[in-house]
Design a protein around this motif. Structure first.
Motif: not given
Lengths: 385, 244
Positions: A82, A135-136, A87, A80, A85
Motif C-alpha cells: 500500500d 482510491y479517490l 494498493s 500486497r 492512495s
C-alpha cells in the motif's frame, strides 16, 4: 521453487507474523451413495508491516471413501503493498464481486472449488495475477489481471458431488494460450450515502465454460474468450437493502454460443430483538437470458435461469453465537427446487459444530440433475486456531 | 453549620441546571480525545453463568457530526479479522459495512440493526456507539438524588430499541454511573453499570461497563485492556479501504 524462495524472502523482510486456520472433521450421509467421513482444513500465514503484507492460505480435503475428494492446494499467496492512495498486489488471490446472498452473477474472477462444495459461496480457488486499486475521495478504480488459466477439477461418478457420469479429462482446452491475460476493471462509487455502484468491464476467458467429448467416454472443459460489462447496485431503502447484479456477455461468433445476460435482484430485511434473537430475511430473483441461438445448459451457472431464492437467517444471540439458516431456490420454469438448512454454534471458544441438510428436487436431464446426490445430511466439528 | 451551608449551596447550584445541560456536560467530560486505539475484552454470560469471550480492536476518530469507528474482531478465532466499519450521523441513519474475510466480501448493513445484538452480546449496536447528547430528547426538570443527577432521556431515532433511558450521572465528574433502559413497549429491559473509569491525558475514559438484560438474565461486560487517545489515525484508516 521460485515461489517458495520469494515467500521466504518476504518472511525475512517482514516481521509481524500471524498464524491461523482451522481443522474440521465431518460426516456426510447421502441417500444414493455410501456415507463418507471427511477432514478439511486450512492454514493461513500472514506477515505484515505498515505498508507491506504477505499472506498464504493452504487448504486440504480428505474423504475416507471418495478418492476424487482428496486434495491439498495453495489457495492464496499474495504480496500486497500500500502506497498512499494506491494498493498493488501480486500472486494468487481471490476477489469477490457482488451483493446478493444466494448466487452472485457478477462474481466472475475466480473459479469455484467444485470438489469441496458446488453450493458453497466460500468454496473458491485463487487465481494467479496482479491487482491494483486507486482510491479517490468517495470512489475507487481497480484493475485485476489474470495471468494464467488453471485446469479445473470436478468430482465425477461415483461421488455424491458428481458433475458427470463420464470420465473427465481435467486438462483445459483454452481458446488461446493459457497465459493470455484476462483483464477486469471496476469503478466503485457512491453517489449518495445510501447508494453504492460498481460498474466493470472484463475481457478474457469467460467464467462460464463449455464441455465437449474428447473421445466416446471422456469429456473435457473448454475456455473461450468473451467481453463482459457488469453492474452491482446496493441501495439502502428505509430499513431494507435493495440489490442488483447484472452482466452482459459478448461471445465472439463461431462458438455455438450466443451472447447472454444474467440478472439478479434482491432485497434484505432484518428484524431485531425478537425475544433476544435477530432474524434476517432475504428474497432474490435470478434470470439468465440467451440473446440468440445457442448451446444451452452447458454450465452450472445456467441453473439460475428463472429462479426465486427465499431465505431466513436466525441469530439466537446466545453465548455460542448459534446461527440457523434456511433457504429455498425454486426454478419457476422447470419446477426444480433446492432446499438447504444449516446451523452452526461455537463452544469452548475454539470449537464450532455444524450441521446441514440439502435436498435437490431436480427434473431429469437438467443441469441441476447432474449436480449429484439428491439428498444429503452433513455434520462436523471444527477446531479454530 | 458550615457543612449545612455547603450542602445547601451545592444543592442550589445543582438544581440550577437543566437535564439537557447535564447530558451535554456528561458527553463533554468524555469528549476531546480526537482519536483512539483500544483493545477490549467482552465477556458474555448466560442466565446459568456460562461465559464466553470476545476480543476486539477499536479504532475511532471523533468528529462533530458523528464518530467514525473500525472494529476488528480478534477472538474467537473463527471470526478473527471480521471488521465492522461505522460512520455515525447525528440526525440521519448511520452508515455501516461488515467485512467477512472468508468470502473477501464487504457487505453493506442497514442501520435498522441499531437495536440488534452486537456479537451476540447484551450490548446492542446503539449501546456501543458514541452516546452523543444530540441523539436524545430530555425530560425536565432535572432531578438530583444523593449527589447524582437523574437524567431521563428519549432516543430521537425511531429505530432505537429503547423507548426511554434513565441515567444516573455523578454530580462532581459528570460521568454516568448507572442506567435503566426500557424497551419499545416501556418494559424494564436492561441495566447498565459503568464500573470503572480512568483519566487519560485529562480525558475520562470508560474502563469497564456491564450491561444486564433483566428480561433474560443474560449479561455482558466490556473491559478496555489497552486504551490510547490522540493516536495518529487518518480518515483513510477508518474507511472502506480498510475493509480487506
Amino acid at each position: 521453487m521460485k515461489v517458495l524462495v520469494c515467500f521466504l524472502a518476504c518472511l525475512y523482510a517482514l516481521h509481524a507474523m500471524n498464524l491461523s486456520g482451522d481443522i474440521r472433521v465431518g460426516h456426510g450421509d447421502y441417500d444414493s451413495y455410501p456415507t463418507e467421513s471427511v477432514a478439511t482444513g486450512e492454514l493461513k500465514v500472514q506477515l505484515k508491516n505498515e505498508t507491506t503484507q504477505v499472506h498464504a492460505i493452504a487448504e486440504f480435503l480428505y474423504s475416507d471413501r471418495y478418492e476424487q475428494r482428496r486434495y491439498a492446494l495453495l489457495r492464496e499467496l499474495e504480496l500486497r503493498r500500500d502506497i498512499g492512495s494506491y494498493s498493488l498486489s501480486l500472486g494468487k488471490t481471490i476477489r469477490f464481486l457482488g451483493a446478493l446472498e444466494g448466487y452472485n452473477v457478477t462474481d466472475i474472477y475466480n473459479r469455484k472449488n467444485y470438489l469441496l462444495d458446488p453450493f458453497s459461496k466460500s468454496a473458491k480457488l485463487g487465481t494467479w495475477g496482479a491487482h491494483a486499486i486507486v482510491y479517490l475521495d468517495e470512489a475507487s478504480v481497480s484493475v485485476s489481471v489474470k495471468l494464467y488459466e488453471e485446469d479445473q477439477k470436478y468430482p465425477t461418478y461415483p461421488t455424491p458431488y458428481r458433475f458427470f457420469s463420464w470420465h473427465y479429462d481435467e486438462s483445459l482446452n483454452a481458446e488461446q494460450s493459457r497465459y493470455s491475460p484476462s483483464v477486469l476493471g471496476v469503478y466503485t462509487f457512491a453517489p449518495t450515502d445510501f447508494l453504492e455502484i460498481q460498474a466493470g468491464v472484463f475481457q478474457g476467458y469467460d467464467s462460464k465454460r463449455t464441455f465437449s467429448f474428447s473421445n466416446a467416454t471422456t469429456i473435457a472443459q473448454n475456455a473461450y474468450r468473451a467481453t463482459k460489462a457488469l453492474l452491482v447496485l446496493n441501495a439502502v431503502f428505509q430499513e431494507s437493502i435493495l440489490k442488483l447484479e447484472a452482466v452482459y456477455t459478448d461471445v465472439a461468433k463461431g462458438k455455438n454460443l450466443s451472447d447472454y445476460v444474467q440478472i439478479g435482484v434482491g432485497a434484505e430485511h432484518g428484524m431485531y430483538n425478537i425475544f433476544g434473537t435477530d432474524l434476517g430475511m432475504y428474497g432474490e430473483y435470478y434470470h439468465y437470458g440467451y440473446l440468440g441461438e445457442s448451446m444451452k445448459n452447458v454450465d452450472l451457472s445456467e441453473i439460475y435461469d428463472n429462479d426465486i431464492f427465499l431465505a431466513l437467517k436466525w441469530n439466537l444471540n446466545d453465548v455460542g453465537s448459534t446461527q440457523i439458516k434456511g433457504g429455498v431456490l425454486h426454478d419457476i420454469k422447470r419446477g426444480e427446487r433446492v432446499v438447504r438448512i444449516e446451523s452452526s454454534s461455537r463452544f469452548f471458544e475454539m470449537f464450532t459444530v455444524d450441521a446441514a441438510f440439502l435436498q435437490t428436487l431436480a427434473k431429469k436431464d437438467t443441469p441441476l440433475h447432474f449436480t449429484g446426490d439428491m439428498q444429503r445430511v452433513t455434520f462436523g466439528l471444527t477446531y479454530n486456531f | 453549620m458550615r457543612k449545612l451551608i455547603f450542602i445547601v449551596g451545592l444543592s442550589a447550584v445543582l438544581s440550577a441546571q437543566n437535564t439537557f445541560d447535564v447530558a451535554r456536560k456528561s458527553f463533554e467530560a468524555m469528549s476531546g480525545y480526537k482519536s483512539s486505539l483500544s483493545k477490549t475484552t467482552m465477556t458474555l454470560r448466560d442466565a446459568n453463568g456460562h461465559e464466553n469471550i470476545r476480543k476486539l480492536e477499536i479504532k475511532k476518530i471523533e468528529q462533530s457530526d458523528g464518530d467514525r469507528s473500525l472494529i476488528t474482531f480478534l477472538y474467537p478465532p473463527d471470526i478473527k479479522e471480521t471488521k465492522l466499519l461505522s460512520i455515525e450521523k447525528i440526525e440521519e441513519d448511520d452508515l455501516q459495512w461488515l467485512y467477512m474475510p472468508a468470502l473477501k466480501r464487504t457487505k453493506r448493513i442497514a442501520s435498522s440493526n441499531k437495536s440488534g445484538s452486537f456479537m451476540a452480546s447484551e450490548f446492542s449496536y446503539e449501546d456501543i456507539a458514541a452516546q452523543n447528547y444530540k441523539k436524545f430528547t430530555y425530560q425536565e426538570p432535572l432531578k438530583v438524588v444523593a449527589n447524582e443527577f437523574e437524567v431521563v432521556r428519549f432516543p430521537k431515532d425511531t429505530k432505537s430499541g429503547y423507548s426511554k433511558q434513565i441515567l444516573y450521572i455523578d454530580a462532581t465528574t459528570y460521568l454516568p454511573r448507572f442506567g435503566i433502559y426500557y424497551d419499545k413497549v416501556g418494559k424494564h429491559y436492561k441495566e447498565i453499570r459503568f464500573l470503572e473509569y480512568k483519566k487519560i491525558k485529562n480525558i475520562w475514559r470508560a474502563v469497564r461497563i456491564e450491561i444486564k438484560n433483566v428480561q433474560t438474565f443474560k449479561s455482558s461486560e466490556l473491559y478496555w485492556e489497552e486504551d490510547n487517545i490522540y493516536v495518529e489515525i487518518s480518515a483513510d484508516e477508518i474507511s472502506q479501504r480498510a475493509l480487506r
